[in-house]
Design a protein around this motif. Structure first.
Motif, PDB file in Angstrom:
ATOM      1  N   GLN A 259     -17.287  50.730  25.080  1.00 46.51           N
ATOM      2  CA  GLN A 259     -18.300  49.796  25.535  1.00 46.51           C
ATOM      3  C   GLN A 259     -19.349  50.548  26.347  1.00 46.51           C
ATOM      4  O   GLN A 259     -19.024  51.325  27.244  1.00 46.51           O
ATOM      5  CB  GLN A 259     -17.641  48.710  26.384  1.00 46.51           C
ATOM      6  CG  GLN A 259     -18.553  47.587  26.801  1.00 46.51           C
ATOM      7  CD  GLN A 259     -17.783  46.440  27.452  1.00 46.51           C
ATOM      8  OE1 GLN A 259     -16.563  46.315  27.275  1.00 46.51           O
ATOM      9  NE2 GLN A 259     -18.470  45.609  28.208  1.00 46.51           N
TER      10      GLN A 259
ATOM     11  N   THR B 205     -22.457  39.470  25.571  1.00 51.02           N
ATOM     12  CA  THR B 205     -22.555  40.367  24.423  1.00 51.02           C
ATOM     13  C   THR B 205     -22.921  41.754  24.913  1.00 51.02           C
ATOM     14  O   THR B 205     -23.864  41.900  25.698  1.00 51.02           O
ATOM     15  CB  THR B 205     -23.631  39.883  23.437  1.00 51.02           C
ATOM     16  OG1 THR B 205     -23.414  38.503  23.149  1.00 51.02           O
ATOM     17  CG2 THR B 205     -23.582  40.668  22.142  1.00 51.02           C
ATOM     18  N   ASN B 206     -22.190  42.762  24.462  1.00 54.16           N
ATOM     19  CA  ASN B 206     -22.434  44.122  24.911  1.00 54.16           C
ATOM     20  C   ASN B 206     -22.600  45.078  23.734  1.00 54.16           C
ATOM     21  O   ASN B 206     -22.303  44.741  22.594  1.00 54.16           O
ATOM     22  CB  ASN B 206     -21.296  44.582  25.829  1.00 54.16           C
ATOM     23  CG  ASN B 206     -21.395  43.949  27.205  1.00 54.16           C
ATOM     24  OD1 ASN B 206     -22.337  44.204  27.949  1.00 54.16           O
ATOM     25  ND2 ASN B 206     -20.426  43.106  27.544  1.00 54.16           N
ATOM     26  N   ILE B 207     -23.064  46.279  24.055  1.00 53.09           N
ATOM     27  CA  ILE B 207     -23.244  47.324  23.056  1.00 53.09           C
ATOM     28  C   ILE B 207     -21.993  48.186  23.010  1.00 53.09           C
ATOM     29  O   ILE B 207     -21.459  48.579  24.050  1.00 53.09           O
ATOM     30  CB  ILE B 207     -24.466  48.209  23.384  1.00 53.09           C
ATOM     31  CG1 ILE B 207     -25.721  47.352  23.545  1.00 53.09           C
ATOM     32  CG2 ILE B 207     -24.656  49.270  22.307  1.00 53.09           C
ATOM     33  CD1 ILE B 207     -26.101  46.558  22.335  1.00 53.09           C
TER      34      ILE B 207
ATOM     35  N   GLN C 109     -26.527  39.640  28.028  1.00 51.61           N
ATOM     36  CA  GLN C 109     -26.576  39.699  26.573  1.00 51.61           C
ATOM     37  C   GLN C 109     -27.362  40.946  26.182  1.00 51.61           C
ATOM     38  O   GLN C 109     -28.520  41.115  26.555  1.00 51.61           O
ATOM     39  CB  GLN C 109     -27.221  38.436  25.995  1.00 51.61           C
ATOM     40  CG  GLN C 109     -26.350  37.201  26.173  1.00 51.61           C
ATOM     41  CD  GLN C 109     -26.922  35.983  25.487  1.00 51.61           C
ATOM     42  OE1 GLN C 109     -28.053  35.994  25.025  1.00 51.61           O
ATOM     43  NE2 GLN C 109     -26.130  34.923  25.430  1.00 51.61           N
ATOM     44  N   ASN C 110     -26.704  41.808  25.441  1.00 54.68           N
ATOM     45  CA  ASN C 110     -27.278  43.094  25.041  1.00 54.68           C
ATOM     46  C   ASN C 110     -27.157  43.214  23.532  1.00 54.68           C
ATOM     47  O   ASN C 110     -26.109  42.913  22.965  1.00 54.68           O
ATOM     48  CB  ASN C 110     -26.518  44.244  25.702  1.00 54.68           C
ATOM     49  CG  ASN C 110     -26.447  44.118  27.210  1.00 54.68           C
ATOM     50  OD1 ASN C 110     -27.298  44.618  27.923  1.00 54.68           O
ATOM     51  ND2 ASN C 110     -25.416  43.424  27.718  1.00 54.68           N
ATOM     52  N   ALA C 111     -28.207  43.676  22.865  1.00 58.54           N
ATOM     53  CA  ALA C 111     -28.153  43.745  21.402  1.00 58.54           C
ATOM     54  C   ALA C 111     -29.234  44.670  20.879  1.00 58.54           C
ATOM     55  O   ALA C 111     -30.012  45.249  21.631  1.00 58.54           O
ATOM     56  CB  ALA C 111     -28.307  42.352  20.793  1.00 58.54           C
TER      57      ALA C 111
ATOM     58  N   TYR D 179     -29.949  37.039  18.369  1.00 59.93           N
ATOM     59  CA  TYR D 179     -28.575  37.131  18.819  1.00 59.93           C
ATOM     60  C   TYR D 179     -28.296  36.182  19.961  1.00 59.93           C
ATOM     61  O   TYR D 179     -27.197  35.645  20.090  1.00 59.93           O
ATOM     62  CB  TYR D 179     -28.234  38.567  19.242  1.00 59.93           C
ATOM     63  CG  TYR D 179     -28.734  38.947  20.596  1.00 59.93           C
ATOM     64  CD1 TYR D 179     -27.935  38.787  21.714  1.00 59.93           C
ATOM     65  CD2 TYR D 179     -30.005  39.458  20.755  1.00 59.93           C
ATOM     66  CE1 TYR D 179     -28.409  39.140  22.965  1.00 59.93           C
ATOM     67  CE2 TYR D 179     -30.466  39.809  21.994  1.00 59.93           C
ATOM     68  CZ  TYR D 179     -29.669  39.654  23.096  1.00 59.93           C
ATOM     69  OH  TYR D 179     -30.147  40.004  24.323  1.00 59.93           O
TER      70      TYR D 179
ATOM     71  N   PHE E  17     -32.434  49.502  23.222  1.00 60.95           N
ATOM     72  CA  PHE E  17     -31.803  48.198  23.029  1.00 60.95           C
ATOM     73  C   PHE E  17     -32.520  47.164  23.883  1.00 60.95           C
ATOM     74  O   PHE E  17     -33.351  47.487  24.732  1.00 60.95           O
ATOM     75  CB  PHE E  17     -30.310  48.256  23.375  1.00 60.95           C
ATOM     76  CG  PHE E  17     -29.985  48.510  24.830  1.00 60.95           C
ATOM     77  CD1 PHE E  17     -29.559  47.485  25.661  1.00 60.95           C
ATOM     78  CD2 PHE E  17     -30.097  49.789  25.370  1.00 60.95           C
ATOM     79  CE1 PHE E  17     -29.249  47.714  26.997  1.00 60.95           C
ATOM     80  CE2 PHE E  17     -29.791  50.042  26.702  1.00 60.95           C
ATOM     81  CZ  PHE E  17     -29.361  49.005  27.530  1.00 60.95           C
TER      82      PHE E  17
ATOM     83  N   SER F 194     -32.019  43.592  26.395  1.00 63.07           N
ATOM     84  CA  SER F 194     -30.985  43.094  27.297  1.00 63.07           C
ATOM     85  C   SER F 194     -31.528  42.029  28.244  1.00 63.07           C
ATOM     86  O   SER F 194     -32.712  42.031  28.590  1.00 63.07           O
ATOM     87  CB  SER F 194     -30.425  44.259  28.126  1.00 63.07           C
ATOM     88  OG  SER F 194     -29.453  43.810  29.053  1.00 63.07           O
TER      89      SER F 194
ATOM     90  N   TRP G 299     -23.195  48.980  17.639  1.00 60.59           N
ATOM     91  CA  TRP G 299     -23.421  47.571  17.315  1.00 60.59           C
ATOM     92  C   TRP G 299     -23.201  46.717  18.561  1.00 60.59           C
ATOM     93  O   TRP G 299     -22.794  47.217  19.611  1.00 60.59           O
ATOM     94  CB  TRP G 299     -22.524  47.112  16.167  1.00 60.59           C
ATOM     95  CG  TRP G 299     -21.078  46.817  16.492  1.00 60.59           C
ATOM     96  CD1 TRP G 299     -20.494  45.589  16.634  1.00 60.59           C
ATOM     97  CD2 TRP G 299     -20.020  47.772  16.712  1.00 60.59           C
ATOM     98  NE1 TRP G 299     -19.156  45.715  16.918  1.00 60.59           N
ATOM     99  CE2 TRP G 299     -18.838  47.035  16.965  1.00 60.59           C
ATOM    100  CE3 TRP G 299     -19.973  49.165  16.717  1.00 60.59           C
ATOM    101  CZ2 TRP G 299     -17.618  47.657  17.224  1.00 60.59           C
ATOM    102  CZ3 TRP G 299     -18.757  49.795  16.979  1.00 60.59           C
ATOM    103  CH2 TRP G 299     -17.596  49.040  17.231  1.00 60.59           C
ATOM    104  N   ALA G 300     -23.498  45.423  18.453  1.00 60.76           N
ATOM    105  CA  ALA G 300     -23.323  44.466  19.543  1.00 60.76           C
ATOM    106  C   ALA G 300     -22.127  43.574  19.247  1.00 60.76           C
ATOM    107  O   ALA G 300     -21.903  43.187  18.100  1.00 60.76           O
ATOM    108  CB  ALA G 300     -24.578  43.626  19.728  1.00 60.76           C
TER     109      ALA G 300
END
Length: 354
Positions: A45, A345-347, A51-53, A8, A66, A68, A333-334
């Motif tokens: 959110q 990018t977040n969860i 960046q989190n995924a 990601y 997750f 991060s 989801w991300a």
């Protein structure tokens, strides 16, 4: 599950960042869905910044795991949290690069892949002079630990990449991707790392595997080069621990490796598949229809026979790594939506409307 290469960070860096009016911009409506997202309600959110995924539910639906780069981490580490975003804790070592966290049924142990045995620093980024490529770091091994990160134990010890691991709902089997025999194939092993079995043998990349809820099927993404040019390029990149992920299709097979069949034919980068809670459909991410670079990734759903392709998300940028809660009532989801900086990018979590 299904990057689960830490892809990601590469994908979002290639997606054109843009803003689009969301329903949440009305203070009276906190729902972060877009108007076209008919299956989603109460989109909230859970992470903020970095960046989190790859957020995945525990078997009881009470926890998420997750990866991060929050708090200025230089490369991904593994975290856990509650489904409301509370109690976020880092559970990996803080060394090397990690990916593909998962929670054992019962909630007492976790599974993830890490490069930390090769050194505490982040491994070097791939050479983008070769175009858009992913690195498959040979220093990745699969580890298990207690839920709080203690009692770390190594499950794999084979030459080459070992990562992208998830666990069957009965807790008996792990499915993962490995380069141990010279190609990127899918394997299973017992929950303690014993009885390793190779399931795919086709030349090319097979990865991102997820078990069906009943444990009878595995869904995964694959790129199988066909022409002499494609085969030569794939092999040359693999010698450098790289792959080019611009063409990925989804496949399913039985858990013994039989009955393989391709279920998408989109000519795109389709990845991160997982099953609906009933096991009859698959949800995944794809940039189908995009032009220029890697383009816009959205969530899609499809039946196991390849019929009834349906778009789920409608948000600019990146939407990926979807997973349903065990009861099918929640989707996590991300996404780039509501980002405060380019490529953030977040969860997110939402109620699912069938």
């Amino acid at each position: 599950m299904n990057s689960r290469i830490p892809l990601y960070s590469f994908i979002v860096a290639s997606v054109l960042f843009s803003f689009r009016p969301l329903l949440s911009q009305n203070p009276a409506n906190p729902d972060l869905r877009t108007s076209e997202e008919k299956h989603l309600r109460n989109v909230h959110q859970l992470t903020f910044g970095g960046q989190n995924a790859e957020a995945y539910f525990s078997a009881d639906g009470k926890k998420l795991i997750f990866q991060s780069t929050r708090d200025n981490l230089q490369c991904d580490q593994i975290f856990t949290m509650n489904p409301d975003g509370s109690e976020q804790h880092m559970v990996s070592t803080g060394k090397g690069r990690t990916t593909c966290g998962y929670i054992y049924p019962g909630g007492k142990k976790i599974l993830y892949s890490s490069t930390h045995l090769a050194g505490p620093d982040c491994p070097p980024k791939p050479d983008y002079s070769k175009g858009y490529v992913w690195a498959v770091y040979p220093s990745y091994e699969i580890f298990t630990a207690n839920f709080d990160g203690s009692d770390l134990k190594q499950l794999t010890n084979a030459p080459g990449y070992d990562a992208e691991a998830t666990i069957s709902n009965d807790g008996k089997k792990i499915v993962f991707t490995s380069l141990r025999h010279g190609d990127l194939d899918i394997y299973t092993m017992d929950a303690d790392g014993a009885n390793v079995k190779q399931l795919t043998h086709e030349l090319g990349y097979d990865g991102g595997p997820f078990f069906s809820p009943d444990g009878n099927w595995i869904v995964y993404r694959a790129y199988h080069p066909k022409t002499e040019k494609e085969i030569a390029e794939y092999k040359e990149l693999l010698k450098q621990n790289l792959i080019r992920p611009t063409s990925l299709e989804l496949w399913v097979m039985k858990t013994d490796g039989s009955a393989k069949r391709q279920i998408t034919n989109l000519g795109a980068a389709s990845f991160a598949p997982s099953f609906f809670s009933g096991g009859k459909r698959v949800i995944f991410s794809s940039n189908v229809g995009s032009t220029g670079g890697m383009g816009n990734f959205e969530l899609y759903a499809i039946n196991l026979d390849g019929t009834n392709l349906e778009r789920i998300t409608y948000s600019p940028g990146f939407d990926g790594f979807p997973m349903f809660s065990p009861d099918g009532k929640k989707l996590v989801w991300a996404s780039n939506r509501s980002a405060q900086a380019p490529h953030e990018t977040n969860i997110f979590i939402a109620d699912w409307e069938p």
